[in-house]
Design a protein around this motif. Structure first.
Motif, PDB file in Angstrom:
ATOM      1  N   LEU A  11      29.614  22.638   9.578  1.00 48.54           N
ATOM      2  CA  LEU A  11      29.125  23.878   9.878  1.00 48.54           C
ATOM      3  C   LEU A  11      28.557  24.386   8.659  1.00 48.54           C
ATOM      4  CD1 LEU A  11      29.251  26.009  12.136  1.00 48.54           C
ATOM      5  CD2 LEU A  11      31.522  26.850  11.114  1.00 48.54           C
ATOM      6  N   LEU A  12      28.954  24.416   7.731  1.00 46.25           N
ATOM      7  CA  LEU A  12      28.108  25.083   6.555  1.00 46.25           C
ATOM      8  C   LEU A  12      26.914  24.574   6.134  1.00 46.25           C
ATOM      9  CD1 LEU A  12      31.185  25.036   3.757  1.00 46.25           C
ATOM     10  CD2 LEU A  12      30.389  27.013   5.235  1.00 46.25           C
ATOM     11  N   LYS A  15      24.747  26.118   9.151  1.00 47.31           N
ATOM     12  CA  LYS A  15      24.185  27.514   8.630  1.00 47.31           C
ATOM     13  C   LYS A  15      23.411  27.803   7.625  1.00 47.31           C
ATOM     14  CE  LYS A  15      28.172  29.515  10.759  1.00 47.31           C
ATOM     15  NZ  LYS A  15      27.360  30.553  12.032  1.00 47.31           N
ATOM     16  N   LEU A  45      27.202  32.994   6.393  1.00 49.39           N
ATOM     17  CA  LEU A  45      28.262  32.522   6.154  1.00 49.39           C
ATOM     18  C   LEU A  45      29.556  33.297   5.875  1.00 49.39           C
ATOM     19  CD1 LEU A  45      27.258  29.851   3.154  1.00 49.39           C
ATOM     20  CD2 LEU A  45      27.638  29.456   5.637  1.00 49.39           C
ATOM     21  N   LEU A  48      33.129  33.004   7.670  1.00 49.66           N
ATOM     22  CA  LEU A  48      33.944  31.896   7.194  1.00 49.66           C
ATOM     23  C   LEU A  48      34.404  32.104   5.658  1.00 49.66           C
ATOM     24  CD1 LEU A  48      31.448  29.055   7.986  1.00 49.66           C
ATOM     25  CD2 LEU A  48      33.517  29.733   9.127  1.00 49.66           C
ATOM     26  N   VAL A  52      36.956  28.696   3.917  1.00 51.32           N
ATOM     27  CA  VAL A  52      36.434  27.458   3.419  1.00 51.32           C
ATOM     28  C   VAL A  52      37.353  27.079   2.206  1.00 51.32           C
ATOM     29  CG1 VAL A  52      34.323  26.937   1.933  1.00 51.32           C
ATOM     30  CG2 VAL A  52      34.059  28.504   3.929  1.00 51.32           C
ATOM     31  N   PRO A  77      34.150  23.256   5.218  1.00 44.94           N
ATOM     32  CA  PRO A  77      34.664  24.192   6.229  1.00 44.94           C
ATOM     33  C   PRO A  77      35.845  23.954   6.840  1.00 44.94           C
ATOM     34  CG  PRO A  77      33.038  22.699   7.015  1.00 44.94           C
ATOM     35  CD  PRO A  77      33.190  22.431   5.547  1.00 44.94           C
TER      36      PRO A  77
END
Length: 82
Positions: A11-12, A15, A45, A48, A52, A77
């Motif tokens: 996901l990081l 993004k 981000l 999150l 993380v 993530p």
């Protein structure tokens, strides 16, 4: 100055639209300082921020670890699913 390699996963990576970058920080910067700088550069981000995990040179680390020149920092993530 400290120069580190930052790796983004899952996901990081989606993004930030990148899988890795080199980042320059002041001497004695911590993982938390790096994370704050990454979030400032990539506002998506922010949601999150508390979930993380971090690994420095392939070992899990907390936000207080002081970074050394040449370190590799993985931003990991949360994992979902079963």
């Amino acid at each position: 100055m400290v120069r580190v390699r930052v790796l983004f996963f899952a996901l990081l990576r989606e993004k930030t639209k990148c899988s890795e970058v080199e980042w320059t920080l002041p001497a004695a910067a911590t993982v938390g300082d790096l994370w704050a700088a990454v979030q400032a550069a990539h506002p998506p981000l922010a949601p999150l921020a508390g979930v993380v995990s971090f690994a420095v040179n392939r070992e899990y680390s907390d936000r207080g670890r002081v970074l050394q020149d040449g370190d590799e920092v993985a931003l990991i993530p949360p994992v979902s699913g079963g």
